[in-house]
Scaffold this motif. Structure first.
Motif, mmCIF file in Angstrom:
data_model
loop_
_atom_site.group_PDB
_atom_site.id
_atom_site.type_symbol
_atom_site.label_atom_id
_atom_site.label_comp_id
_atom_site.label_asym_id
_atom_site.label_seq_id
_atom_site.Cartn_x
_atom_site.Cartn_y
_atom_site.Cartn_z
ATOM 1 N N GLY A 17 0.840 -1.186 0.000
ATOM 2 C CA GLY A 17 0.000 0.000 0.000
ATOM 3 C C GLY A 17 0.874 1.234 0.000
ATOM 4 N N LEU A 18 0.243 2.387 -0.004
ATOM 5 C CA LEU A 18 0.955 3.656 -0.037
ATOM 6 C C LEU A 18 0.307 4.595 0.975
ATOM 7 N N GLY A 19 1.100 5.468 1.595
ATOM 8 C CA GLY A 19 0.545 6.411 2.560
ATOM 9 C C GLY A 19 -0.023 5.707 3.769
ATOM 10 N N LYS A 20 -1.197 6.154 4.221
ATOM 11 C CA LYS A 20 -1.833 5.542 5.397
ATOM 12 C C LYS A 20 -2.150 4.069 5.141
ATOM 13 N N SER A 21 -2.553 3.755 3.913
ATOM 14 C CA SER A 21 -2.812 2.353 3.576
ATOM 15 C C SER A 21 -1.544 1.519 3.685
ATOM 16 N N GLY A 22 -0.394 2.138 3.408
ATOM 17 C CA GLY A 22 0.871 1.444 3.559
ATOM 18 C C GLY A 22 1.158 1.087 5.009
ATOM 19 N N HIS A 23 0.838 2.007 5.923
ATOM 20 C CA HIS A 23 1.029 1.715 7.350
ATOM 21 C C HIS A 23 0.142 0.545 7.789
ATOM 22 N N ILE A 24 -1.098 0.550 7.321
ATOM 23 C CA ILE A 24 -2.010 -0.546 7.661
ATOM 24 C C ILE A 24 -1.517 -1.851 7.039
ATOM 25 N N ALA A 25 -1.043 -1.781 5.806
ATOM 26 C CA ALA A 25 -0.528 -2.979 5.129
ATOM 27 C C ALA A 25 0.639 -3.582 5.890
ATOM 28 N N ARG A 26 1.512 -2.740 6.402
ATOM 29 C CA ARG A 26 2.664 -3.235 7.165
ATOM 30 C C ARG A 26 2.207 -3.988 8.412
ATOM 31 N N LYS A 27 1.198 -3.466 9.086
ATOM 32 C CA LYS A 27 0.712 -4.123 10.305
ATOM 33 C C LYS A 27 0.017 -5.433 9.966
ATOM 34 N N ILE A 28 -0.755 -5.469 8.891
ATOM 35 C CA ILE A 28 -1.429 -6.703 8.492
ATOM 36 C C ILE A 28 -0.395 -7.782 8.186
ATOM 37 N N ALA A 29 0.671 -7.408 7.474
ATOM 38 C CA ALA A 29 1.727 -8.374 7.164
ATOM 39 C C ALA A 29 2.360 -8.911 8.442
ATOM 40 N N ALA A 30 2.600 -8.019 9.401
ATOM 41 C CA ALA A 30 3.206 -8.443 10.663
ATOM 42 C C ALA A 30 2.293 -9.389 11.426
ATOM 43 N N THR A 31 0.997 -9.110 11.427
ATOM 44 C CA THR A 31 0.040 -9.974 12.124
ATOM 45 C C THR A 31 -0.013 -11.349 11.482
ATOM 46 N N MET A 32 -0.056 -11.389 10.161
ATOM 47 C CA MET A 32 -0.077 -12.681 9.469
ATOM 48 C C MET A 32 1.192 -13.475 9.748
ATOM 49 N N ALA A 33 2.329 -12.802 9.664
ATOM 50 C CA ALA A 33 3.601 -13.497 9.857
ATOM 51 C C ALA A 33 3.713 -14.115 11.239
ATOM 52 N N SER A 34 3.091 -13.498 12.241
ATOM 53 C CA SER A 34 3.194 -14.009 13.610
ATOM 54 C C SER A 34 2.105 -15.017 13.952
ATOM 55 N N THR A 35 1.210 -15.267 12.998
ATOM 56 C CA THR A 35 0.113 -16.204 13.273
ATOM 57 C C THR A 35 0.047 -17.334 12.248
ATOM 58 N N GLY A 36 1.187 -17.666 11.672
ATOM 59 C CA GLY A 36 1.247 -18.865 10.849
ATOM 60 C C GLY A 36 1.138 -18.674 9.359
ATOM 61 N N THR A 37 1.010 -17.429 8.880
ATOM 62 C CA THR A 37 0.945 -17.172 7.444
ATOM 63 C C THR A 37 2.157 -16.354 7.039
ATOM 64 N N PRO A 38 3.151 -16.963 6.379
ATOM 65 C CA PRO A 38 4.340 -16.215 5.980
ATOM 66 C C PRO A 38 3.957 -15.002 5.141
ATOM 67 N N ALA A 39 4.324 -13.823 5.609
ATOM 68 C CA ALA A 39 3.910 -12.592 4.936
ATOM 69 C C ALA A 39 4.949 -11.509 5.175
ATOM 70 N N TYR A 40 4.998 -10.569 4.246
ATOM 71 C CA TYR A 40 5.849 -9.406 4.439
ATOM 72 C C TYR A 40 5.285 -8.226 3.674
ATOM 73 N N PHE A 41 5.764 -7.038 4.041
ATOM 74 C CA PHE A 41 5.289 -5.795 3.448
ATOM 75 C C PHE A 41 6.240 -5.335 2.359
ATOM 76 N N VAL A 42 5.682 -4.897 1.236
ATOM 77 C CA VAL A 42 6.461 -4.266 0.173
ATOM 78 C C VAL A 42 5.832 -2.907 -0.124
ATOM 79 N N HIS A 43 6.642 -1.865 -0.056
ATOM 80 C CA HIS A 43 6.145 -0.525 -0.352
ATOM 81 C C HIS A 43 5.762 -0.445 -1.828
ATOM 82 N N ALA A 44 4.585 0.085 -2.110
ATOM 83 C CA ALA A 44 4.075 0.090 -3.483
ATOM 84 C C ALA A 44 4.992 0.846 -4.437
ATOM 85 N N ALA A 45 5.557 1.963 -3.999
ATOM 86 C CA ALA A 45 6.441 2.727 -4.884
ATOM 87 C C ALA A 45 7.759 2.001 -5.104
ATOM 88 N N GLU A 46 8.312 1.408 -4.028
ATOM 89 C CA GLU A 46 9.585 0.694 -4.168
ATOM 90 C C GLU A 46 9.442 -0.550 -5.047
#
Length: 329
Positions: free
Chosen positions: A56-85
């Motif tokens: 995501g980007l902007g505020k949605s990017g912050h939310i996306a980062r947290k969702i990835a962290a929650t998934m990664a800690s609960t059994g679903t391998p996940a990570y955040f990628v910045h949309a612009a990068e």
């Protein structure tokens, strides 16, 4: 800006309650909308043999980062990628077996609209989470999750408030639904959260997940950018170590260095790599925890670290992708 007299306690509390009421109603409405699309999103992730990438980007990017962290800690391998990068090199971190979850309240974020077709072209599946079911992003994705709200909690109805709360709640719902579907239980959680922290982060050292020196791409300090770029491509780390005449580390040349060099110089094919490399690359001891390496990368906004032995000599290298594969992050 017009300044008025300080608000009284009752007005402050009333404003806060209004925010909470709006956001609570928005989540209630979100719950009522859950159905086949949500189930399809869960099945899409469960059927995947890769990882979940949340972007995501902007505020949605912050939310996306947290969702990835929650998934990664609960059994679903996940990570955040910045949309612009993602459009400037990080797209290489996304593979055909992965699932991309793209967050945009408007559903018209230009960077995501560019990323999604590229992911789908290489075989990846996509889930869009937007507030606009008829948006371009919603139509491009394999599955759309409607996180729309009637109004923001901001008194101007401008700042992302209720919409980001709903996106976060929907992400949590997705993570927990996946947790339940995978049979992730208390003992699994305990093994990965001893004392309230991720066990893997506490037990895995850099030496356990790094690439040995023999497997790290290297070039001589007298080579050209073209030669260095070939090593970057072959090495699959997004960088190559640049060695001096004595075999010591002179610097590193990364995807980011290439972008900056092109922006500054234009045609860089014959430019000496020594002119555009990073001369003081970040490094970490092989004895450190892998979690510390992840923190260093995050704090310094880099995707690779050199690894040193007890004498300070080059022992290998580590990338963010290595940490992901080891499920440290």
């Amino acid at each position: 800006m017009t300044h008025s007299s300080p608000p009284v306690t009752e007005d402050i509390v009333a404003a806060a309650r209004r925010v909470l009421d709006i956001e609570a109603r928005a989540i209630d409405a979100l719950s009522d909308r859950l159905g086949e699309d949500f189930a399809a999103a869960v099945r899409l992730v469960l059927d995947s043999t890769g990882r979940v990438i949340v972007s995501g980007l902007g505020k949605s990017g912050h939310i996306a980062r947290k969702i990835a962290a929650t998934m990664a800690s609960t059994g679903t391998p996940a990570y955040f990628v910045h949309a612009a990068e993602a459009l400037h090199g990080d797209l290489g971190m996304i593979h055909r077996d992965d699932v991309l979850i793209a967050l945009s309240n408007s559903g018209e974020t230009a960077e995501l609209l560019a990323v999604v077709p590229l992911v789908r072209r290489q075989g990846g599946r996509t889930i869009a989470m937007t507030g606009k079911p008829d948006s371009t992003l919603a139509r491009l994705a394999d599955v759309h999750l409607d996180a729309g709200v009637a109004t923001e909690a901001c008194s101007l109805n401008l700042a992302p408030t209720a919409s980001t709360t709903c996106a976060l709640a929907l992400g949590d719902a997705l993570a927990v639904a996946l947790l339940d579907a995978r049979g992730f239980r208390e003992d699994d959680f305990a093994r990965s959260h001893p004392g309230g922290a991720l066990g893997r982060r506490l037990l895995t050292h850099v030496r356990d997940v790094m690439r040995a020196r023999a497997d790290v791409p290297t070039v001589g300090v007298d080579c050209t950018v073209t030669e260095a770029l070939l090593q970057v491509t072959r090495g699959g780390m997004g960088m190559t170590v640049v060695l001096d005449e004595a075999g010591g580390v002179a610097g590193v040349f990364t995807d980011g260095d290439l972008r900056r060099a092109i922006d500054r110089l234009g045609d860089v094919r014959t430019v000496p790599v020594a002119d555009v490399m990073s001369r003081q690359p970040r490094s970490i001891s092989e004895a450190k925890l892998a979690a510390e390496a992840a923190d260093v990368m995050e704090r310094n906004r880099v995707n690779q670290l050199l690894v040193t032995d007890e004498h300070g000599a080059l022992a290998g290298a580590l990338s963010m992708h290595d940490l992901m594969l080891a499920k440290v992050i």
